[in-house]
Design an enzyme around this catalytic site. Structure first.
Site, short mmCIF file in Angstrom:
data_model
loop_
_atom_site.label_atom_id
_atom_site.label_comp_id
_atom_site.label_asym_id
_atom_site.label_seq_id
_atom_site.Cartn_x
_atom_site.Cartn_y
_atom_site.Cartn_z
CB SER A 82 -0.88 0.18 1.37
OG SER A 82 -1.39 1.37 1.28
CE1 TYR B 209 -4.03 -2.72 4.83
CE2 TYR B 209 -3.23 -0.31 4.68
CZ TYR B 209 -3.74 -1.54 3.93
OH TYR B 209 -3.79 -1.73 2.79
N1 LIG Z 1 -8.86 -0.47 -1.29
C1 LIG Z 1 -7.91 0.35 -1.36
O1 LIG Z 1 -7.81 1.45 -1.46
C2 LIG Z 1 -6.53 -0.18 -1.04
C3 LIG Z 1 -5.36 0.69 -1.06
C4 LIG Z 1 -3.89 0.29 -0.87
C5 LIG Z 1 -3.84 -1.11 -0.80
N2 LIG Z 1 -4.70 -1.92 -0.64
C6 LIG Z 1 -4.76 -3.53 -0.80
O2 LIG Z 1 -4.84 -4.16 -1.65
C7 LIG Z 1 -5.35 -5.45 -1.33
C8 LIG Z 1 -7.01 -5.54 -1.59
O3 LIG Z 1 -7.63 -4.43 -0.92
P1 LIG Z 1 -9.37 -4.57 -0.96
O4 LIG Z 1 -9.82 -3.13 -0.51
O5 LIG Z 1 -9.72 -4.70 -2.20
O6 LIG Z 1 -9.67 -5.69 -0.11
P2 LIG Z 1 -11.03 -6.00 0.44
O7 LIG Z 1 -12.16 -5.38 -0.32
O8 LIG Z 1 -11.23 -5.71 1.85
O9 LIG Z 1 -11.00 -7.81 0.24
C9 LIG Z 1 -10.18 -8.35 1.31
C10 LIG Z 1 -9.96 -9.73 0.88
O10 LIG Z 1 -9.24 -10.37 1.60
C11 LIG Z 1 -9.87 -11.39 2.17
N3 LIG Z 1 -9.59 -11.81 3.53
C12 LIG Z 1 -9.61 -10.76 4.81
N4 LIG Z 1 -9.59 -11.50 5.78
C13 LIG Z 1 -9.05 -12.69 5.76
C14 LIG Z 1 -8.81 -13.82 6.37
N5 LIG Z 1 -8.41 -13.86 7.78
N6 LIG Z 1 -8.44 -15.01 5.69
C15 LIG Z 1 -8.55 -15.10 4.36
N7 LIG Z 1 -9.02 -14.12 3.63
C16 LIG Z 1 -9.21 -12.95 4.18
C17 LIG Z 1 -11.28 -11.22 2.07
O11 LIG Z 1 -12.07 -12.51 1.95
P3 LIG Z 1 -13.82 -12.44 2.20
O12 LIG Z 1 -14.18 -11.59 1.29
O13 LIG Z 1 -14.10 -13.95 2.31
O14 LIG Z 1 -13.98 -11.76 3.73
C18 LIG Z 1 -11.35 -10.71 0.65
O15 LIG Z 1 -11.23 -11.34 -0.04
C19 LIG Z 1 -5.25 -5.34 0.10
O16 LIG Z 1 -3.67 -6.27 0.23
C20 LIG Z 1 -5.13 -3.94 0.56
O17 LIG Z 1 -4.34 -3.78 1.70
C21 LIG Z 1 -6.09 -1.67 -1.06
#
Ligand SMILES: NC(=O)c1ccc[n+]([C@@H]2O[C@H](COP(=O)([O-])OP(=O)(O)OC[C@H]3O[C@@H](n4cnc5c(N)ncnc54)[C@H](OP(=O)(O)O)[C@@H]3O)[C@@H](O)[C@H]2O)c1
Length: 270
Positions: free
Chosen positions: A156, A168
């Site tokens: 991130s 985080y």
């Molecule tokens: N969104 C942003 O703006 C942003 C910015 C920078 C970096 N990122 C990074 O990008 C990646 C994706 O982010 P996102 O926002 O798309 O995530 P998200 O929508 O919150 O989805 C998280 C995913 O991780 C899975 N997960 C969470 N806890 C888990 C656990 N205990 N065991 C197994 N699986 C688990 C969830 O599964 P379930 O659906 O089954 O719960 C889901 O598939 C992450 O690494 C995040 O740090 C995101």
């Protein structure tokens, strides 16, 4: 770009958000994708169904990354799904930010709590998924990864920008360190390891606040050099690039995919 047809991938946290977009993008390139998820079976099934509707191949695998025993299930189901083929691409995408239902992790105004409020349990949960989960999924993937494989970790921009998500951000800092160290260790097998740092990405549950808070879309867009919000497909395309044969000479790198977020300080009054 070189076709990835016939290759295989495991994308963790691919039920929704950025992970689902990565799974769909790789499948569109002809990759057989293992769509990993934690709890949301129907979301994972919808990701698989969307891939199949588009003519691709995928299968879902459930494993709670905080549960060591679940990793046994993950890898036995992965091996069954690969049916003797090597794993070519591992994307460590699954992560948690802070529990929105935990009052200790959130402030009353909805902002993520600071160092004074975070509990040891919440800190441990973030590190269990984001660091320990990614580390041991990688360790367990190594015997399956074919020579010339790809490991791509999703970090991130918060490791560069001070944003109010301290544990985080610290967990993502660990991934930033893991990339080059692992790249050096695995390079002799032709395996590359790279890290992508997205900025604030729309279309994810973590960022519904963008559309609830007046002026947030404009304000966050103005923080980027490219003057818009990130989209999950922006990140998925960079994964596809790093997973391609064209990126074979790129390893140990941290690739910012934030549209140039916070490249300059915000001038006073803006
Ligand atoms: N969104 C942003 O703006 C942003 C910015 C920078 C970096 N990122 C990074 O990008 C990646 C994706 O982010 P996102 O926002 O798309 O995530 P998200 O929508 O919150 O989805 C998280 C995913 O991780 C899975 N997960 C969470 N806890 C888990 C656990 N205990 N065991 C197994 N699986 C688990 C969830 O599964 P379930 O659906 O089954 O719960 C889901 O598939 C992450 O690494 C995040 O740090 C995101």
């Amino acid at each position: 770009m070189t076709q990835k047809a016939g290759k295989t991938a495991l994308v963790t946290g691919a039920s929704r958000g950025i992970g689902a977009a990565i799974a769909r993008r790789l499948a569109a390139d002809g990759v057989l994708v293992a769509v990993h998820y934690g709890q949301r079976k129907s979301d994972a099934e919808e990701t698989v169904a969307a891939i199949e509707r588009a003519g691709g191949q995928a299968f879902p695998i459930r494993a709670d990354l905080t549960d060591d025993d679940a990793l046994d299930t993950l890898f036995s189901e992965l091996e069954a799904g690969l049916a003797g083929r090597p794993l070519n691409i591992l994307v460590n995408n699954a992560a948690v930010y802070a529990d929105p239902d935990d009052p200790a992790a959130m402030q009353s105004d909805g902002y993520v709590a600071g160092i004074s409020e975070i509990t040891p349990a919440e800190f441990d949960r973030i590190f269990a998924v984001n660091v320990r989960g990614a580390f041991f999924v990688t360790q367990r993937s190594l015997p399956l990864l074919g020579d010339g494989g790809r490991i791509i970790n999703i970090s991130s921009a918060v490791t560069r920008i001070a944003w109010p998500l301290l544990p985080y951000a610290m967990s993502k800092g660990a991934l930033d360190i893991m990339g080059p160290r692992l790249a050096n260790e695995l390079g002799q097998r032709g395996i590359t390891v790279n890290t992508i740092a997205p900025g604030i990405t729309d279309g994810t549950e973590a960022n519904t606040w963008l559309h609830d808070m007046p002026g947030a879309v404009e304000g966050v867009s103005a923080m980027t050099a490219l003057r818009r919000l990130g989209r999950p497909s922006d990140i998925a395309d960079v994964v596809a690039l790093l997973a391609s044969d064209e990126a074979r000479w790129v390893t140990g790198q941290l690739v910012d995919a934030s549209g140039g977020m916070a490249l300059a300080p915000t001038p006073p009054g803006m």
